[in-house]
Scaffold this motif. Structure first.
Motif, PDB file in Angstrom:
ATOM      1  N   GLY A 135       0.815  -1.215   0.000  1.00 54.99           N
ATOM      2  CA  GLY A 135       0.000   0.000   0.000  1.00 54.99           C
ATOM      3  C   GLY A 135       0.844   1.258   0.000  1.00 54.99           C
ATOM      4  N   GLY A 136       1.930   1.271   0.806  1.00 54.66           N
ATOM      5  CA  GLY A 136       2.797   2.441   0.843  1.00 54.66           C
ATOM      6  C   GLY A 136       3.506   2.673  -0.467  1.00 54.66           C
ATOM      7  N   PHE A 138       2.481   1.721  -3.431  1.00 50.66           N
ATOM      8  CA  PHE A 138       1.502   2.180  -4.420  1.00 50.66           C
ATOM      9  C   PHE A 138       1.158   3.652  -4.209  1.00 50.66           C
ATOM     10  N   LEU A 139       0.932   4.026  -2.943  1.00 53.49           N
ATOM     11  CA  LEU A 139       0.588   5.426  -2.666  1.00 53.49           C
ATOM     12  C   LEU A 139       1.741   6.366  -3.021  1.00 53.49           C
ATOM     13  N   ALA A 140       2.974   5.943  -2.711  1.00 51.75           N
ATOM     14  CA  ALA A 140       4.123   6.790  -3.019  1.00 51.75           C
ATOM     15  C   ALA A 140       4.256   7.029  -4.520  1.00 51.75           C
ATOM     16  N   ALA A 142       1.600   6.632  -6.704  1.00 50.73           N
ATOM     17  CA  ALA A 142       0.360   7.109  -7.312  1.00 50.73           C
ATOM     18  C   ALA A 142      -0.034   8.512  -6.880  1.00 50.73           C
ATOM     19  N   ILE A 143       0.260   8.869  -5.624  1.00 53.32           N
ATOM     20  CA  ILE A 143      -0.231  10.151  -5.111  1.00 53.32           C
ATOM     21  C   ILE A 143       0.254  11.342  -5.941  1.00 53.32           C
ATOM     22  N   VAL A 146      -1.753  11.299  -9.122  1.00 51.31           N
ATOM     23  CA  VAL A 146      -3.165  11.590  -8.870  1.00 51.31           C
ATOM     24  C   VAL A 146      -3.363  13.069  -8.557  1.00 51.31           C
ATOM     25  N   ILE A 294      -7.812   3.842 -10.591  1.00 54.42           N
ATOM     26  CA  ILE A 294      -8.018   3.618  -9.153  1.00 54.42           C
ATOM     27  C   ILE A 294      -9.502   3.575  -8.827  1.00 54.42           C
TER      28      ILE A 294
END
Length: 401
Positions: A135-136, A138-140, A142-143, A146, A294
């Motif tokens: 999750g981390g 992916f967020l790093a 994708a954020i 996004v 997403i």
């Protein structure tokens, strides 16, 4: 001689009473307690190493009129209190149920590691660390994209609104038919009131804070449930009478396995849905590809309806490119829906959840009406559990009735 023995026995009782009287409860202990001191002496004789609390006493005569009346009144009172508790704490109970659902869903991975000689705590920690890393990471990644795409969308929003007024554009033609611009203005203006935007912003802020708080609660409860699931399982089975316990264990463990297989399989299928959507949108130059992918992955978690809702939204965004791209996107989601239903679900989830199509649709609709998105998410495994109980318990008894 008898008097001496009686005194000796009385002295022995006093010693035993002193021993059974708890050091941290109602001190000092004196002889003025009378019958209570005598009962404590008897309690000392009942307490053994094997049964520190003593053996259970004789059962109450359940056919006694007083007992029947009291049991009926107590049943009504308890039922009323439970109903009031459920109504009052329904939001919290939903979060607790969701956390338990997720814990059961992650249990197959934990049990798999335990089967490879991992201690329980190490297996739980490994699964949680894997989730955090995935999750981390992916967020790093994708954020930033996004945020960039969301900012670009905010800057392009006026142009899209202008396009809605262009009767020659695809969006303008849709606006003429469905009055999209009018609906958007009513949504953001709060029905024409000047404070509508501010009220909407405040409501959105409260919703975001509430969602973050609920998410933290679910995460913490999931960790606790996952860590203590063997004890929870044993405690639940201890509530079942001894004669029915073995068969209950067989059925209950099968339900746990179905829920676990469904949660992990559904998450993998949603990941596939988001990935292939992202690739499709990149190939045809549809804007905000990652943001839309997403959204598709999250909505695909909802059975039956999720992919359809996601396909409509993505197709509308594809209209900003051209009609052919929008129609191709619609066809893409139709084909993907068929592939998911007839290839991915049987291969990935397999026999973990065997629910007929009609029952699936009805369960998702009822779950969505009763509990919203959460109800739609858990509807299919609950339906699978209900069908299993019907097949193994209800139908055999009805056939023999």
């Amino acid at each position: 001689m008898m008097a001496e023995r009686t005194d000796a026995e009385h002295g022995h009782d006093e010693v035993d009473a002193e021993q059974v009287h708890h050091d941290l409860v109602a001190q000092p202990h004196t002889d003025e307690e009378g019958p209570v001191a005598e009962a404590e002496a008897e309690a000392a004789e009942l307490s053994t190493a094997a049964a520190p609390m003593g053996a259970p006493g004789q059962r109450i005569d359940r056919r006694s009129p007083f007992f029947v009346g009291m049991l009926g009144a107590a049943g009504v009172a308890v039922t009323y209190l439970v109903a009031q508790l459920v109504v009052t704490a329904q939001d919290t109970l939903v979060l607790i149920g969701l956390a338990l659902f997720l814990a059961i869903g992650l249990e197959p991975a934990v049990s798999w590691l335990v089967g490879r000689r991992f201690p329980r705590w190490a297996a739980v920690l490994s699964v949680l660390l894997a989730l955090v890393l995935i999750g981390g990471g992916f967020l790093a990644a994708a954020i930033p994209v996004v945020v960039e795409q969301a900012t670009a969308f905010a800057h392009q929003a006026p142009r899209y609104l202008q396009t809605l007024k262009d009767h020659n554009s695809p969006l303008g033609q849709l606006n003429d038919r469905f009055q999209i611009q009018q609906h958007l203005q009513q949504l953001f203006s709060g029905g024409g009131q000047g404070s509508g935007v501010l009220d909407g912003a405040l409501s959105a802020g409260k919703a975001v804070l509430g969602t973050v708080g609920d998410l933290l609660i679910v995460i913490v409860l999931t960790i606790y449930f996952l860590s203590d699931l063997p004890r929870i399982r044993a405690g639940l089975y201890r509530l079942i009478p001894h004669t029915r316990r073995p068969r209950t264990i067989l059925i209950g463990d099968e339900i746990f396995a179905k829920v676990g297989g469904y949660v992990l399989g559904n998450a993998l299928i949603s990941l596939i849905a988001g990935t292939v959507t992202f690739v499709w949108l990149l190939i045809f130059g549809v804007p905000y590809a990652l943001l839309l992918a997403i959204l598709v992955a999250l909505l695909d978690l909802i059975p039956v309806l999720g992919t359809a809702i996601a396909g409509i939204g993505v197709s509308l965004v594809a209209l900003t490119v051209s009609w052919p791209v929008a129609l191709g996107t619609v066809a893409f989601f139709i084909v993907y829906r068929v592939v998911e239903d007839y290839l991915l679900v049987p291969k990935i989830i397999g026999k973990a959840v065997q629910v007929p199509a009609l029952v699936t649709v009805v369960a998702v609709l009822l779950g969505g009406v009763l509990l919203g998105v959460i109800g739609a998410l858990v509807a299919i495994p609950i339906a699978a559990a209900g069908l299993l109980i019907l097949r193994e318990v209800a139908y055999p008894r009805l056939d023999q009735a």
